[in-house]
Write a protein that holds these residues in place. Structure first.
Motif, PDB file in Angstrom:
ATOM      1  N   ASP A  21      13.986   2.978 -26.829  1.00  0.00           N
ATOM      2  CA  ASP A  21      15.355   3.215 -26.769  1.00  0.00           C
ATOM      3  C   ASP A  21      15.655   3.578 -25.200  1.00  0.00           C
ATOM      4  OD1 ASP A  21      13.997   5.607 -26.362  1.00  0.00           O
ATOM      5  OD2 ASP A  21      15.100   6.805 -27.785  1.00  0.00           O
ATOM      6  N   ILE A  22      15.007   2.928 -24.343  1.00  0.00           N
ATOM      7  CA  ILE A  22      15.225   3.140 -22.836  1.00  0.00           C
ATOM      8  C   ILE A  22      15.564   1.620 -22.319  1.00  0.00           C
ATOM      9  CG2 ILE A  22      14.288   3.898 -20.709  1.00  0.00           C
ATOM     10  CD1 ILE A  22      14.746   6.184 -22.426  1.00  0.00           C
ATOM     11  N   ALA A  23      16.359   1.581 -21.460  1.00  0.00           N
ATOM     12  CA  ALA A  23      17.043   0.496 -20.936  1.00  0.00           C
ATOM     13  C   ALA A  23      17.087   0.715 -19.222  1.00  0.00           C
ATOM     14  CB  ALA A  23      18.471  -0.033 -21.133  1.00  0.00           C
ATOM     15  N   THR A  24      16.152  -0.122 -18.814  1.00  0.00           N
ATOM     16  CA  THR A  24      16.470   0.033 -17.167  1.00  0.00           C
ATOM     17  C   THR A  24      17.272  -1.054 -16.813  1.00  0.00           C
ATOM     18  OG1 THR A  24      13.964   0.488 -17.201  1.00  0.00           O
ATOM     19  CG2 THR A  24      14.837  -0.316 -15.226  1.00  0.00           C
ATOM     20  N   VAL A  25      17.992  -0.506 -15.726  1.00  0.00           N
ATOM     21  CA  VAL A  25      19.254  -1.443 -15.229  1.00  0.00           C
ATOM     22  C   VAL A  25      19.243  -1.482 -13.549  1.00  0.00           C
ATOM     23  CG1 VAL A  25      21.746  -1.442 -15.141  1.00  0.00           C
ATOM     24  CG2 VAL A  25      20.602  -0.489 -17.067  1.00  0.00           C
ATOM     25  N   GLY A  26      19.310  -2.995 -13.451  1.00  0.00           N
ATOM     26  CA  GLY A  26      19.595  -3.091 -12.076  1.00  0.00           C
ATOM     27  C   GLY A  26      20.790  -4.189 -11.694  1.00  0.00           C
ATOM     28  N   ILE A  27      20.768  -4.816 -10.566  1.00  0.00           N
ATOM     29  CA  ILE A  27      21.813  -5.855 -10.412  1.00  0.00           C
ATOM     30  C   ILE A  27      20.998  -7.303 -10.400  1.00  0.00           C
ATOM     31  CG2 ILE A  27      23.625  -4.380  -9.436  1.00  0.00           C
ATOM     32  CD1 ILE A  27      22.829  -5.604  -6.743  1.00  0.00           C
ATOM     33  N   THR A  28      21.589  -8.357 -10.437  1.00  0.00           N
ATOM     34  CA  THR A  28      20.830  -9.635 -10.679  1.00  0.00           C
ATOM     35  C   THR A  28      20.499 -10.139  -9.378  1.00  0.00           C
ATOM     36  OG1 THR A  28      22.582 -10.778 -10.882  1.00  0.00           O
ATOM     37  CG2 THR A  28      21.784 -10.115 -12.778  1.00  0.00           C
ATOM     38  N   ASP A  29      19.651 -11.000  -9.401  1.00  0.00           N
ATOM     39  CA  ASP A  29      19.349 -11.828  -7.826  1.00  0.00           C
ATOM     40  C   ASP A  29      20.577 -12.405  -7.257  1.00  0.00           C
ATOM     41  OD1 ASP A  29      18.098 -12.557  -5.822  1.00  0.00           O
ATOM     42  OD2 ASP A  29      16.936 -14.250  -6.842  1.00  0.00           O
ATOM     43  N   PHE A  30      21.635 -12.892  -8.240  1.00  0.00           N
ATOM     44  CA  PHE A  30      22.622 -13.712  -7.894  1.00  0.00           C
ATOM     45  C   PHE A  30      23.706 -12.564  -7.334  1.00  0.00           C
ATOM     46  CE2 PHE A  30      27.297 -14.424  -9.168  1.00  0.00           C
ATOM     47  CZ  PHE A  30      27.396 -15.598  -8.393  1.00  0.00           C
ATOM     48  N   ALA A  31      23.859 -11.450  -7.986  1.00  0.00           N
ATOM     49  CA  ALA A  31      24.695 -10.435  -7.377  1.00  0.00           C
ATOM     50  C   ALA A  31      24.366  -9.924  -6.035  1.00  0.00           C
ATOM     51  CB  ALA A  31      24.775  -9.078  -8.362  1.00  0.00           C
ATOM     52  N   GLU A  75      22.869   8.012 -22.241  1.00  0.00           N
ATOM     53  CA  GLU A  75      22.471   8.938 -21.153  1.00  0.00           C
ATOM     54  C   GLU A  75      21.795   8.398 -19.934  1.00  0.00           C
ATOM     55  OE1 GLU A  75      20.378  13.331 -20.176  1.00  0.00           O
ATOM     56  OE2 GLU A  75      20.269  12.589 -22.216  1.00  0.00           O
ATOM     57  N   ILE A  76      22.331   8.543 -18.741  1.00  0.00           N
ATOM     58  CA  ILE A  76      21.561   8.285 -17.641  1.00  0.00           C
ATOM     59  C   ILE A  76      20.336   9.029 -17.284  1.00  0.00           C
ATOM     60  CG2 ILE A  76      21.518   7.793 -15.169  1.00  0.00           C
ATOM     61  CD1 ILE A  76      24.571   6.805 -15.760  1.00  0.00           C
ATOM     62  N   VAL A  77      19.255   8.642 -17.650  1.00  0.00           N
ATOM     63  CA  VAL A  77      18.136   9.756 -17.578  1.00  0.00           C
ATOM     64  C   VAL A  77      17.336   9.610 -16.311  1.00  0.00           C
ATOM     65  CG1 VAL A  77      17.773   9.911 -20.291  1.00  0.00           C
ATOM     66  CG2 VAL A  77      16.460   7.967 -19.042  1.00  0.00           C
ATOM     67  N   GLU A  78      17.480   8.833 -15.664  1.00  0.00           N
ATOM     68  CA  GLU A  78      16.804   8.398 -14.524  1.00  0.00           C
ATOM     69  C   GLU A  78      17.307   7.659 -13.176  1.00  0.00           C
ATOM     70  OE1 GLU A  78      12.126   7.326 -12.956  1.00  0.00           O
ATOM     71  OE2 GLU A  78      12.700   7.572 -15.065  1.00  0.00           O
ATOM     72  N   PHE A  79      17.534   7.893 -12.039  1.00  0.00           N
ATOM     73  CA  PHE A  79      18.037   7.205 -10.869  1.00  0.00           C
ATOM     74  C   PHE A  79      16.912   6.872  -9.967  1.00  0.00           C
ATOM     75  CE2 PHE A  79      19.507   7.555  -6.466  1.00  0.00           C
ATOM     76  CZ  PHE A  79      19.614   6.189  -6.470  1.00  0.00           C
ATOM     77  N   ASN A  80      16.635   5.563  -9.597  1.00  0.00           N
ATOM     78  CA  ASN A  80      15.559   5.436  -8.750  1.00  0.00           C
ATOM     79  C   ASN A  80      15.829   5.991  -7.282  1.00  0.00           C
ATOM     80  OD1 ASN A  80      13.726   3.727  -7.200  1.00  0.00           O
ATOM     81  ND2 ASN A  80      14.220   1.826  -7.731  1.00  0.00           N
ATOM     82  N   THR A  81      15.062   7.059  -7.204  1.00  0.00           N
ATOM     83  CA  THR A  81      15.511   7.677  -5.865  1.00  0.00           C
ATOM     84  C   THR A  81      14.757   7.107  -4.566  1.00  0.00           C
ATOM     85  OG1 THR A  81      13.569   9.139  -6.227  1.00  0.00           O
ATOM     86  CG2 THR A  81      15.740  10.070  -6.982  1.00  0.00           C
ATOM     87  N   ALA A  82      13.948   6.205  -4.861  1.00  0.00           N
ATOM     88  CA  ALA A  82      13.281   5.295  -3.751  1.00  0.00           C
ATOM     89  C   ALA A  82      14.404   4.436  -3.054  1.00  0.00           C
ATOM     90  CB  ALA A  82      12.306   4.419  -4.320  1.00  0.00           C
ATOM     91  N   LYS A 102      17.727   4.231 -15.349  1.00  0.00           N
ATOM     92  CA  LYS A 102      17.170   4.179 -16.922  1.00  0.00           C
ATOM     93  C   LYS A 102      18.348   4.916 -17.608  1.00  0.00           C
ATOM     94  CE  LYS A 102      12.342   3.348 -15.764  1.00  0.00           C
ATOM     95  NZ  LYS A 102      11.069   3.454 -15.859  1.00  0.00           N
ATOM     96  N   ILE A 103      18.717   4.218 -18.803  1.00  0.00           N
ATOM     97  CA  ILE A 103      19.725   4.801 -19.751  1.00  0.00           C
ATOM     98  C   ILE A 103      18.629   5.077 -21.087  1.00  0.00           C
ATOM     99  CG2 ILE A 103      21.674   4.373 -21.213  1.00  0.00           C
ATOM    100  CD1 ILE A 103      22.016   1.981 -18.955  1.00  0.00           C
ATOM    101  N   LYS A 104      18.913   6.218 -21.714  1.00  0.00           N
ATOM    102  CA  LYS A 104      18.526   6.431 -23.251  1.00  0.00           C
ATOM    103  C   LYS A 104      19.834   6.080 -24.008  1.00  0.00           C
ATOM    104  CE  LYS A 104      16.718   9.776 -26.356  1.00  0.00           C
ATOM    105  NZ  LYS A 104      15.725   9.051 -27.108  1.00  0.00           N
TER     106      LYS A 104
END
Length: 126
Positions: A21-31, A75-82, A102-104
């Motif tokens: 039930d966790i989704a990791t999200v980023g922007i695409t290579d195209f974006a 819910e946004i459960v984590e931000f990639n602080t790196a 990361k979203i729950k």
């Protein structure tokens, strides 16, 4: 241009990796290619619950600032602080070190609104 087939995509050029039930999200290579050199990623919504397609942050590149849209309600459960010290990871490794949040997620039926790699490829004309 890289387009992993094990990910889902949005019309707003985000990628989504589902694990339980966790989704990791980023922007695409195209974006990231369209934006150019990323210099700053801002996400101030960690810990908040937002609806699908709401703005969860921004990505700033040398030539523009772009909103980031949530692909799934949850819910946004984590931000990639790196990314605070290495925003260039979005350009160098958009599907790996360049992940953003990361979203729950709460509504699995919304997964049906995400695009498969082939459909996203058609959307961007690749």
């Amino acid at each position: 241009m890289s387009l992993p087939s094990d990910l889902k995509y949005t019309k707003d050029h985000e990628w989504v990796r589902i694990e339980g039930d966790i989704a990791t999200v980023g922007i695409t290579d195209f974006a990231q290619g369209e934006l150019g050199d990323v210099v700053y990623v801002e996400v101030e919504t960690e810990g908040e619950t937002l609806d699908r397609e709401e703005v969860f942050g921004t990505v700033e590149a040398v030539k523009t600032v772009s909103d980031l849209f949530l692909p799934l309600t949850g819910e946004i459960v984590e931000f990639n602080t790196a990314l605070e010290s290495e925003p260039e990871a979005v350009n160098e490794d958009p599907y790996g070190k360049g992940w953003m949040i990361k979203i729950k997620f709460t509504d699995s039926s919304e997964l049906d609104s995400l695009l498969e790699a082939g459909a996203y490829q058609e959307l961007i004309g690749a």
